[in-house]
Design a protein around this motif. Sequence first.
Motif, PDB file in Angstrom:
ATOM      1  N   GLN A 199       0.815  -1.215   0.000  1.00  0.00           N
ATOM      2  CA  GLN A 199       0.000   0.000   0.000  1.00  0.00           C
ATOM      3  C   GLN A 199       0.853   1.273   0.000  1.00  0.00           C
ATOM      4  OE1 GLN A 199      -3.083  -0.353  -0.742  1.00  0.00           O
ATOM      5  NE2 GLN A 199      -2.967  -2.578  -0.524  1.00  0.00           N
ATOM      6  N   GLN A 200       2.158   1.142   0.163  1.00  0.00           N
ATOM      7  CA  GLN A 200       3.060   2.296   0.081  1.00  0.00           C
ATOM      8  C   GLN A 200       3.756   2.390  -1.278  1.00  0.00           C
ATOM      9  OE1 GLN A 200       5.831   2.249   3.394  1.00  0.00           O
ATOM     10  NE2 GLN A 200       4.220   1.772   4.865  1.00  0.00           N
ATOM     11  N   LEU A 201       3.445   1.460  -2.166  1.00  0.00           N
ATOM     12  CA  LEU A 201       4.191   1.375  -3.420  1.00  0.00           C
ATOM     13  C   LEU A 201       4.066   2.635  -4.252  1.00  0.00           C
ATOM     14  CD1 LEU A 201       5.898  -0.237  -5.454  1.00  0.00           C
ATOM     15  CD2 LEU A 201       3.768  -1.182  -6.375  1.00  0.00           C
ATOM     16  N   ARG A 202       2.854   3.116  -4.502  1.00  0.00           N
ATOM     17  CA  ARG A 202       2.672   4.282  -5.376  1.00  0.00           C
ATOM     18  C   ARG A 202       3.406   5.508  -4.839  1.00  0.00           C
ATOM     19  NH1 ARG A 202      -0.723   5.682  -9.460  1.00  0.00           N
ATOM     20  NH2 ARG A 202      -1.914   3.738  -9.191  1.00  0.00           N
ATOM     21  N   THR A 203       3.208   5.814  -3.574  1.00  0.00           N
ATOM     22  CA  THR A 203       3.855   6.985  -2.978  1.00  0.00           C
ATOM     23  C   THR A 203       5.374   6.871  -3.053  1.00  0.00           C
ATOM     24  OG1 THR A 203       2.011   7.271  -1.437  1.00  0.00           O
ATOM     25  CG2 THR A 203       4.074   8.362  -0.882  1.00  0.00           C
ATOM     26  N   LYS A 220      16.375   4.161 -14.137  1.00  0.00           N
ATOM     27  CA  LYS A 220      16.954   4.248 -15.471  1.00  0.00           C
ATOM     28  C   LYS A 220      15.962   3.708 -16.497  1.00  0.00           C
ATOM     29  CE  LYS A 220      21.557   3.218 -13.543  1.00  0.00           C
ATOM     30  NZ  LYS A 220      21.155   2.787 -12.197  1.00  0.00           N
ATOM     31  N   PRO A 221      15.953   4.238 -17.716  1.00  0.00           N
ATOM     32  CA  PRO A 221      15.034   3.736 -18.754  1.00  0.00           C
ATOM     33  C   PRO A 221      15.253   2.258 -19.064  1.00  0.00           C
ATOM     34  CG  PRO A 221      16.003   5.833 -19.408  1.00  0.00           C
ATOM     35  CD  PRO A 221      16.745   5.386 -18.191  1.00  0.00           C
ATOM     36  N   THR A 222      16.483   1.771 -18.845  1.00  0.00           N
ATOM     37  CA  THR A 222      16.821   0.388 -19.177  1.00  0.00           C
ATOM     38  C   THR A 222      16.680  -0.567 -17.990  1.00  0.00           C
ATOM     39  OG1 THR A 222      19.138   0.952 -18.722  1.00  0.00           O
ATOM     40  CG2 THR A 222      18.403   1.048 -21.020  1.00  0.00           C
ATOM     41  N   SER A 223      16.160  -0.072 -16.876  1.00  0.00           N
ATOM     42  CA  SER A 223      16.119  -0.891 -15.672  1.00  0.00           C
ATOM     43  C   SER A 223      15.089  -2.018 -15.763  1.00  0.00           C
ATOM     44  CB  SER A 223      15.830  -0.025 -14.447  1.00  0.00           C
ATOM     45  OG  SER A 223      14.573   0.611 -14.569  1.00  0.00           O
ATOM     46  N   THR A 224      15.373  -3.088 -15.032  1.00  0.00           N
ATOM     47  CA  THR A 224      14.441  -4.197 -14.849  1.00  0.00           C
ATOM     48  C   THR A 224      13.907  -4.123 -13.427  1.00  0.00           C
ATOM     49  OG1 THR A 224      15.619  -5.617 -16.412  1.00  0.00           O
ATOM     50  CG2 THR A 224      14.188  -6.706 -14.816  1.00  0.00           C
ATOM     51  N   ILE A 225      12.584  -4.183 -13.280  1.00  0.00           N
ATOM     52  CA  ILE A 225      11.951  -4.042 -11.971  1.00  0.00           C
ATOM     53  C   ILE A 225      11.242  -5.345 -11.625  1.00  0.00           C
ATOM     54  CG2 ILE A 225      10.305  -2.719 -10.591  1.00  0.00           C
ATOM     55  CD1 ILE A 225      10.701  -0.435 -12.699  1.00  0.00           C
ATOM     56  N   VAL A 226      11.591  -5.910 -10.484  1.00  0.00           N
ATOM     57  CA  VAL A 226      10.991  -7.166 -10.037  1.00  0.00           C
ATOM     58  C   VAL A 226      10.183  -6.900  -8.769  1.00  0.00           C
ATOM     59  CG1 VAL A 226      11.385  -9.567  -9.360  1.00  0.00           C
ATOM     60  CG2 VAL A 226      12.976  -8.430 -10.941  1.00  0.00           C
ATOM     61  N   SER A 227       8.891  -7.119  -8.854  1.00  0.00           N
ATOM     62  CA  SER A 227       8.024  -6.932  -7.688  1.00  0.00           C
ATOM     63  C   SER A 227       7.909  -8.232  -6.912  1.00  0.00           C
ATOM     64  CB  SER A 227       6.628  -6.483  -8.130  1.00  0.00           C
ATOM     65  OG  SER A 227       5.715  -6.537  -7.044  1.00  0.00           O
ATOM     66  N   THR A 228       8.093  -8.148  -5.587  1.00  0.00           N
ATOM     67  CA  THR A 228       7.830  -9.292  -4.714  1.00  0.00           C
ATOM     68  C   THR A 228       6.593  -9.018  -3.859  1.00  0.00           C
ATOM     69  OG1 THR A 228       9.122  -8.510  -2.807  1.00  0.00           O
ATOM     70  CG2 THR A 228      10.328  -9.648  -4.557  1.00  0.00           C
ATOM     71  N   LEU A 229       5.851  -7.978  -4.213  1.00  0.00           N
ATOM     72  CA  LEU A 229       4.722  -7.522  -3.409  1.00  0.00           C
ATOM     73  C   LEU A 229       3.460  -8.320  -3.745  1.00  0.00           C
ATOM     74  CD1 LEU A 229       6.835  -5.203  -3.455  1.00  0.00           C
ATOM     75  CD2 LEU A 229       4.945  -3.598  -3.371  1.00  0.00           C
ATOM     76  N   LYS A 230       2.680  -8.619  -2.723  1.00  0.00           N
ATOM     77  CA  LYS A 230       1.416  -9.339  -2.914  1.00  0.00           C
ATOM     78  C   LYS A 230       0.287  -8.495  -2.343  1.00  0.00           C
ATOM     79  CE  LYS A 230       3.715 -13.826  -2.459  1.00  0.00           C
ATOM     80  NZ  LYS A 230       3.869 -15.054  -1.634  1.00  0.00           N
ATOM     81  N   GLY A 231      -0.456  -7.861  -3.222  1.00  0.00           N
ATOM     82  CA  GLY A 231      -1.551  -7.033  -2.750  1.00  0.00           C
ATOM     83  C   GLY A 231      -2.251  -6.336  -3.891  1.00  0.00           C
ATOM     84  N   ILE A 232      -3.363  -5.710  -3.576  1.00  0.00           N
ATOM     85  CA  ILE A 232      -4.131  -4.900  -4.518  1.00  0.00           C
ATOM     86  C   ILE A 232      -4.198  -3.492  -3.945  1.00  0.00           C
ATOM     87  CG2 ILE A 232      -6.363  -4.562  -5.654  1.00  0.00           C
ATOM     88  CD1 ILE A 232      -4.982  -7.093  -6.587  1.00  0.00           C
ATOM     89  N   GLU A 233      -3.895  -2.481  -4.756  1.00  0.00           N
ATOM     90  CA  GLU A 233      -3.952  -1.106  -4.268  1.00  0.00           C
ATOM     91  C   GLU A 233      -5.392  -0.738  -3.922  1.00  0.00           C
ATOM     92  OE1 GLU A 233      -1.662   2.933  -5.364  1.00  0.00           O
ATOM     93  OE2 GLU A 233      -3.007   2.230  -6.946  1.00  0.00           O
ATOM     94  N   ILE A 234      -5.608  -0.283  -2.708  1.00  0.00           N
ATOM     95  CA  ILE A 234      -6.961  -0.037  -2.220  1.00  0.00           C
ATOM     96  C   ILE A 234      -7.687   1.010  -3.051  1.00  0.00           C
ATOM     97  CG2 ILE A 234      -8.305   0.789  -0.254  1.00  0.00           C
ATOM     98  CD1 ILE A 234      -6.058  -0.266   1.556  1.00  0.00           C
ATOM     99  N   SER A 235      -7.024   2.119  -3.349  1.00  0.00           N
ATOM    100  CA  SER A 235      -7.708   3.249  -3.982  1.00  0.00           C
ATOM    101  C   SER A 235      -8.052   3.019  -5.446  1.00  0.00           C
ATOM    102  CB  SER A 235      -6.838   4.505  -3.857  1.00  0.00           C
ATOM    103  OG  SER A 235      -5.576   4.303  -4.473  1.00  0.00           O
TER     104      SER A 235
END
Length: 333
Positions: free
Chosen positions: A82-86, A96-111
């Motif tokens: 729930q803090q991800l967006r902020t 970086k434009p070339t970065s790879t992003i790996v999420s380990t988060l399990k959840g649905i944004e409430i809003s």
Amino acid sequence: MSKVTVFGAGAWGSTMAQVLSDAGNEVLLWGRSEDVIAEINTSHTNTKYLGAHTLPHALTATTDLQQAFDFSETYVLAIPAQQLRTTLQEWKPFFKPTSTIVSTLKGIEISTQMRMTEVIEDVLGSHKIAIITGPNLADELVLRQPAGAVAAAPTTELAETIRDLFRTPYYRVYTSVDVMGCELSGAIKSVIALAVGISIGMGYGENTQAMLITRGLNEVARLCAAHGSDPLSAAGLAGMGDLVASCGSPLSRNRTFGEVVGRTGSMAKAREEVAKTVEGVASAGAVVEIAHRVGVEVPVIEAVGEIVSEQLSPEAALQKLMEITTKAENFIR
């Protein structure tokens, strides 16, 4: 060997950093607490989150955000959902434009009812984005007990890259291109684990737990299918595997929180006793909204939503659940 930055020095982030280091990568762990980071660098422990467990000596840590982003182009996110967006809005200039992003988060944004990868793309735009998910309780994985996971990405090539980053003799990683199905499964299992915990706290046994787990899995599969993802993802490590671990283990925060609610009937007391992030509590209402949006009936998830929002007591919610007319049992209908 690859360079990887892990963001989040709690129990899960530190465990992911260990796995990545054990896989032969050069890993830098970022965290906000100067005390935690200093301890990791000097004593190779994180006693606040992992007790006396010794982390790899090759693992280094920092509180310097610029240093963390400069260290690599592969970023593993292990921060509260729930803090991800902020957080990403604050960090956006560093990516970086070339970065790879790996999420380990399990959840649905409430809003917004967005999945975590959708939030990442919404804030940062187009990147190589993947997830790693599965039945991975930090307290067991950090002990290097055998475990399995799924690396899911939009392409097989990226999924295989992430698999290779994390694969160790004790961490068996499979691949998938069904990001949505794996992500939905991982988020919704937290809500089902709450339901199971509540039933245990109320004094019910294995029959009740089996009913909630099985019918909960059915709801996960039908939600996946309604969104166009593969309902079989719900039957794999991302779904059934994670569900078994979260519902069956006293190490699961969601189950533990549910047990207190079931035993006391009080959300306030549960929050006092379980002073950690419990994603199922945050996500329950958002998952119900997602289900209503696509017209899928999810009575188990709705029951949890009504309990955590304090609309119904655990007893009333279970009674309501048991009074629903039954239909022919089918995995996805």
